[in-house]
Motif scaffolding. Sequence first.
Motif, PDB file in Angstrom:
ATOM      1  N   ASP A  64      13.466   6.464   1.178  1.00 34.69           N
ATOM      2  CA  ASP A  64      12.464   6.161   0.150  1.00 34.69           C
ATOM      3  C   ASP A  64      11.072   6.460   0.685  1.00 34.69           C
ATOM      4  OD1 ASP A  64      14.455   5.264  -1.457  1.00 34.69           O
ATOM      5  OD2 ASP A  64      14.080   3.137  -1.126  1.00 34.69           O
ATOM      6  N   PHE A  65      10.896   6.226   1.976  1.00 34.95           N
ATOM      7  CA  PHE A  65       9.611   6.481   2.613  1.00 34.95           C
ATOM      8  C   PHE A  65       9.583   7.885   3.205  1.00 34.95           C
ATOM      9  CE2 PHE A  65      10.496   1.986   2.772  1.00 34.95           C
ATOM     10  CZ  PHE A  65       9.322   1.418   2.348  1.00 34.95           C
ATOM     11  N   ALA A  66      10.604   8.195   4.021  1.00 36.03           N
ATOM     12  CA  ALA A  66      10.550   9.398   4.851  1.00 36.03           C
ATOM     13  C   ALA A  66      10.564  10.687   4.034  1.00 36.03           C
ATOM     14  CB  ALA A  66      11.712   9.392   5.842  1.00 36.03           C
ATOM     15  N   VAL A  67      11.178  10.668   2.846  1.00 35.93           N
ATOM     16  CA  VAL A  67      11.246  11.897   2.051  1.00 35.93           C
ATOM     17  C   VAL A  67       9.920  12.158   1.331  1.00 35.93           C
ATOM     18  CG1 VAL A  67      12.506  13.004   0.133  1.00 35.93           C
ATOM     19  CG2 VAL A  67      13.756  11.793   1.902  1.00 35.93           C
ATOM     20  N   SER A  68       9.054  11.138   1.267  1.00 34.99           N
ATOM     21  CA  SER A  68       7.761  11.343   0.608  1.00 34.99           C
ATOM     22  C   SER A  68       6.806  12.075   1.560  1.00 34.99           C
ATOM     23  CB  SER A  68       7.156  10.001   0.229  1.00 34.99           C
ATOM     24  OG  SER A  68       6.612   9.402   1.382  1.00 34.99           O
ATOM     25  N   VAL A  69       5.571  12.329   1.105  1.00 34.52           N
ATOM     26  CA  VAL A  69       4.621  13.067   1.951  1.00 34.52           C
ATOM     27  C   VAL A  69       3.465  12.188   2.414  1.00 34.52           C
ATOM     28  CG1 VAL A  69       5.140  15.295   0.920  1.00 34.52           C
ATOM     29  CG2 VAL A  69       3.375  13.877  -0.101  1.00 34.52           C
ATOM     30  N   ILE A  70       3.598  10.872   2.256  1.00 33.45           N
ATOM     31  CA  ILE A  70       2.512   9.962   2.619  1.00 33.45           C
ATOM     32  C   ILE A  70       2.388   9.887   4.147  1.00 33.45           C
ATOM     33  CG2 ILE A  70       1.733   7.556   2.437  1.00 33.45           C
ATOM     34  CD1 ILE A  70       1.744   8.933  -0.235  1.00 33.45           C
ATOM     35  N   THR A  96      10.824  11.668  10.946  1.00 35.68           N
ATOM     36  CA  THR A  96      12.278  11.652  11.112  1.00 35.68           C
ATOM     37  C   THR A  96      12.753  10.444  11.915  1.00 35.68           C
ATOM     38  OG1 THR A  96      11.917  13.111  12.986  1.00 35.68           O
ATOM     39  CG2 THR A  96      12.651  14.129  10.943  1.00 35.68           C
ATOM     40  N   ILE A  97      11.826   9.696  12.546  1.00 35.00           N
ATOM     41  CA  ILE A  97      12.251   8.523  13.310  1.00 35.00           C
ATOM     42  C   ILE A  97      12.673   7.389  12.368  1.00 35.00           C
ATOM     43  CG2 ILE A  97       9.937   7.502  13.507  1.00 35.00           C
ATOM     44  CD1 ILE A  97      12.389   7.480  16.380  1.00 35.00           C
ATOM     45  N   PHE A  98      12.276   7.475  11.097  1.00 36.53           N
ATOM     46  CA  PHE A  98      12.504   6.350  10.187  1.00 36.53           C
ATOM     47  C   PHE A  98      13.966   5.893  10.071  1.00 36.53           C
ATOM     48  CE2 PHE A  98       8.952   4.892   7.200  1.00 36.53           C
ATOM     49  CZ  PHE A  98       8.061   4.828   8.244  1.00 36.53           C
ATOM     50  N   VAL A 121      17.353   1.298  10.751  1.00 36.85           N
ATOM     51  CA  VAL A 121      18.670   0.676  10.936  1.00 36.85           C
ATOM     52  C   VAL A 121      18.594  -0.345  12.072  1.00 36.85           C
ATOM     53  CG1 VAL A 121      21.069   1.097  11.594  1.00 36.85           C
ATOM     54  CG2 VAL A 121      19.945   2.625   9.979  1.00 36.85           C
ATOM     55  N   ALA A 122      17.940   0.019  13.186  1.00 31.96           N
ATOM     56  CA  ALA A 122      17.808  -0.928  14.298  1.00 31.96           C
ATOM     57  C   ALA A 122      17.023  -2.154  13.850  1.00 31.96           C
ATOM     58  CB  ALA A 122      17.109  -0.255  15.477  1.00 31.96           C
ATOM     59  N   GLY A 123      15.954  -1.937  13.089  1.00 32.08           N
ATOM     60  CA  GLY A 123      15.158  -3.061  12.602  1.00 32.08           C
ATOM     61  C   GLY A 123      15.971  -3.965  11.698  1.00 32.08           C
ATOM     62  N   ALA A 124      16.848  -3.353  10.898  1.00 24.37           N
ATOM     63  CA  ALA A 124      17.682  -4.132   9.987  1.00 24.37           C
ATOM     64  C   ALA A 124      18.608  -5.045  10.776  1.00 24.37           C
ATOM     65  CB  ALA A 124      18.493  -3.196   9.102  1.00 24.37           C
ATOM     66  N   ILE A 125      19.225  -4.508  11.812  1.00 26.73           N
ATOM     67  CA  ILE A 125      20.160  -5.303  12.603  1.00 26.73           C
ATOM     68  C   ILE A 125      19.406  -6.416  13.340  1.00 26.73           C
ATOM     69  CG2 ILE A 125      21.760  -5.186  14.544  1.00 26.73           C
ATOM     70  CD1 ILE A 125      22.275  -2.240  13.555  1.00 26.73           C
ATOM     71  N   GLY A 170      15.708  -5.105  19.215  1.00 29.74           N
ATOM     72  CA  GLY A 170      14.259  -5.280  19.259  1.00 29.74           C
ATOM     73  C   GLY A 170      13.597  -4.213  20.116  1.00 29.74           C
ATOM     74  N   LEU A 171      14.279  -3.836  21.211  1.00 31.45           N
ATOM     75  CA  LEU A 171      13.733  -2.788  22.071  1.00 31.45           C
ATOM     76  C   LEU A 171      13.744  -1.441  21.361  1.00 31.45           C
ATOM     77  CD1 LEU A 171      15.339  -3.827  25.468  1.00 31.45           C
ATOM     78  CD2 LEU A 171      12.944  -4.007  24.818  1.00 31.45           C
ATOM     79  N   VAL A 172      14.790  -1.197  20.558  1.00 29.12           N
ATOM     80  CA  VAL A 172      14.826   0.058  19.794  1.00 29.12           C
ATOM     81  C   VAL A 172      13.666   0.085  18.803  1.00 29.12           C
ATOM     82  CG1 VAL A 172      16.183   1.504  18.236  1.00 29.12           C
ATOM     83  CG2 VAL A 172      17.339   0.207  20.025  1.00 29.12           C
ATOM     84  N   VAL A 173      13.412  -1.064  18.170  1.00 30.37           N
ATOM     85  CA  VAL A 173      12.315  -1.142  17.208  1.00 30.37           C
ATOM     86  C   VAL A 173      10.981  -0.880  17.912  1.00 30.37           C
ATOM     87  CG1 VAL A 173      11.064  -2.725  15.703  1.00 30.37           C
ATOM     88  CG2 VAL A 173      13.545  -2.656  15.628  1.00 30.37           C
ATOM     89  N   LEU A 174      10.823  -1.465  19.088  1.00 27.44           N
ATOM     90  CA  LEU A 174       9.591  -1.256  19.844  1.00 27.44           C
ATOM     91  C   LEU A 174       9.441   0.223  20.205  1.00 27.44           C
ATOM     92  CD1 LEU A 174       7.156  -2.576  21.207  1.00 27.44           C
ATOM     93  CD2 LEU A 174       8.549  -2.920  23.237  1.00 27.44           C
ATOM     94  N   TYR A 175      10.559   0.849  20.564  1.00 27.34           N
ATOM     95  CA  TYR A 175      10.540   2.283  20.844  1.00 27.34           C
ATOM     96  C   TYR A 175      10.067   3.041  19.609  1.00 27.34           C
ATOM     97  CZ  TYR A 175      12.370   6.966  21.681  1.00 27.34           C
ATOM     98  OH  TYR A 175      12.500   8.320  21.811  1.00 27.34           O
ATOM     99  N   GLY A 176      10.522   2.594  18.438  1.00 30.64           N
ATOM    100  CA  GLY A 176      10.082   3.217  17.189  1.00 30.64           C
ATOM    101  C   GLY A 176       8.579   3.115  17.012  1.00 30.64           C
ATOM    102  N   TYR A 177       8.010   1.952  17.315  1.00 30.60           N
ATOM    103  CA  TYR A 177       6.554   1.783  17.175  1.00 30.60           C
ATOM    104  C   TYR A 177       5.810   2.728  18.120  1.00 30.60           C
ATOM    105  CZ  TYR A 177       7.844  -2.660  14.953  1.00 30.60           C
ATOM    106  OH  TYR A 177       8.398  -3.597  14.154  1.00 30.60           O
ATOM    107  N   MET A 178       6.332   2.827  19.352  1.00 26.89           N
ATOM    108  CA  MET A 178       5.683   3.698  20.336  1.00 26.89           C
ATOM    109  C   MET A 178       5.764   5.152  19.881  1.00 26.89           C
ATOM    110  SD  MET A 178       4.525   1.697  22.528  1.00 26.89           S
ATOM    111  CE  MET A 178       4.432   0.222  21.548  1.00 26.89           C
ATOM    112  N   ASN A 179       6.931   5.498  19.326  1.00 28.17           N
ATOM    113  CA  ASN A 179       7.128   6.841  18.828  1.00 28.17           C
ATOM    114  C   ASN A 179       6.141   7.187  17.729  1.00 28.17           C
ATOM    115  OD1 ASN A 179       8.689   9.231  18.589  1.00 28.17           O
ATOM    116  ND2 ASN A 179      10.417   8.000  19.284  1.00 28.17           N
TER     117      ASN A 179
END
Lengths: 185, 461
Positions: B250-256, B262-264, B269-273, B313-322
């Motif tokens: 819903d987010f990643a396919v848009s152009v905002i 592509t990290i979304f 999924v990691a954030g969901a878990i 949580g570490l995967v999510v943090l990696y996402g933020y850094m990314n």
Amino acid sequence: MAEHAINTEVPKIHGLVAEFDDPEQLLKAAEAAYRAGYRQMDAYSPFPIHGLAEAIGFRKTYIALFTLIGGLTGTVAGFVLQYFATVIHYPYMASGKPFNSWPSYMPITFEVTILFGAFAALGSMLALNGLPQPYHPIFNAKRFERASSDGFFLCIETDDSQYDSGATRDFLQGLNPVEVSEVLD
Amino acid sequence: MSVRAEAMPEVLQDVAPIVLPGHTYESISRAISDVVLERPMPRQWWACLGVGVALLGMLGASTAYLFWMGLGLWGINVPVGWGFAIVNLVWWIGIGHAGTLISAILLVFNQDWRTAINRFAEAMTLFAVMCAGIFPLIHVGRPWVVFFIFPYPNTMALWPQFRSPLLWDVFAISTYFTVSLLFWYTGLIPDLATLRDRAGKKIAKQIYGFFALGWRGSAKHWFRYEMAYLLLGGMSAPLVVSVHTIVSFDFAVSVIPGWHTTIFPPYFVAGAIYSGFAMVLTIMIPARKWFNLYDFITDRHMDNMAKVMLATGLVVLYGYMNELFYAWYSGNDYERFMMYNRAFGPYGWAYWLLLLCNGVAPQFLWIRKWRTNMVLLFIWSIIVNIGMWLERYVIVVTSLARDYLPSSWDHYSPTAFDWMAYVGSIGLFLTMMCLFIRFLPMISIFELRHQQHQVDHGEIA
């Protein structure tokens, strides 16, 4: 009169049921009964016991096949729905994409695959098990309410070609059960 | 395939056992079914139900008024058209993911400790998806024509837009709810038979008996049952990954700016878990205490859930850094501005609070004492829940409020009606959880018996 005829009928016997203390004894008894040549029988336990179904000669189930067929039906249905709507029934151009934008159709195709597959898995399990079936003669067995808690039962049914009320009872008694009793149909 | 007790590495041997010693098949059946059939509900349960029903009433009343007056009562405006509704949708869907993860993915990977918590977590999934579902329903503005989103033959000869992620979402979420329900019900059938056989009242016997479908524990039935259950688990595992992937589309396919990455999918999924395990802990820690289930839900379960929370949580943090790295590395002015605006713009407080909740707080879970102290773990689970809500708030609001054209920027601030809908959905969740605990066995009884059988034979510990 009809009502009297029913009352005088001899009650039919579903089979002989033996109750055991623990799953190991039930498993051994089921194996012994199969070795002795009994085929029309069933075992009842409060949780799945691995090897028990195989012990009474039940090895094959088609649930995986039905689930695969269900899932593939979903794949086709999901894709055809989108193809029909966007290519055949009401084609119109959106963002310059081709009418058959198949990569965009993959998420829905996948979801419908899983949806149909899940219905097929549960549906075929219930259908092959003959459920829902509110009445079954085994519920008449003594203390059978324990089969959903800590009772382990083996029932040799009268349909079996080797069934003989005397010999079968002696055979079951020899398996060290808590009790052997007849179950009315 | 289970790990044999003696083969367990030393480091695991000093954690709590999977079930406390001294249980028999009968004592397990009694302990779980008595909660439903015999014991009166504790005062805390009544308190939770009371709060839940009150908040649910608030949700009903505020939503009725919202339908009467229109969506203008919400804080949404022209650039920020999504606002709280989508924040809450994604938050609730994410929470739902832990249930399917525990019941399906841990089933497929043969993780024995899932047994005591899967029923509870699956129920949580269903109720969380229900809570998620009400937000798009309200957000469409005209809920009485919401069936337009489904492809059905109609006199207008119109179809929904199959190329849009928003429609993929409709399919993903409705499939997810349906399959979770089937999976949950399949797991319940043998336990409903136990309740049927133990219920004292005739009406209870009949109702449980009806839903137990005449289950009698036949070996042939179990054989097919286990196959079907494994297949449902096997299909739910990729499903749960696909659902939050599609939500992230819903987010990643848009152009905002800030959404088009592509990290979304993996990071969502990691954030969901992560948030799902937090919510399982939030409700399981008090439930275990109030219903005295320490024998079956031991510190091992809590410890393991905390570990999963730490890892995701570490995967999510990696996402933020990314996100930070790519905003800089892309060389794209809009992406760089988006990141700067997130941290130092008008919603900067939310970004820093989110980093505190999801980046710093989970690091304490490296400490075992922290993971086995229930008061701390409960507080930490609340922190994670808040953090994950803020994450969605930051993603939705900061990107929309300031996109490419400064002339179309606007500020978003939620109104009382936004808050009432959000807090009211928590009321719906609480009410459903309370009713579930009252009327259904909150731990899978037959799987506990099976686990006991394995423990008795030294297959697991």
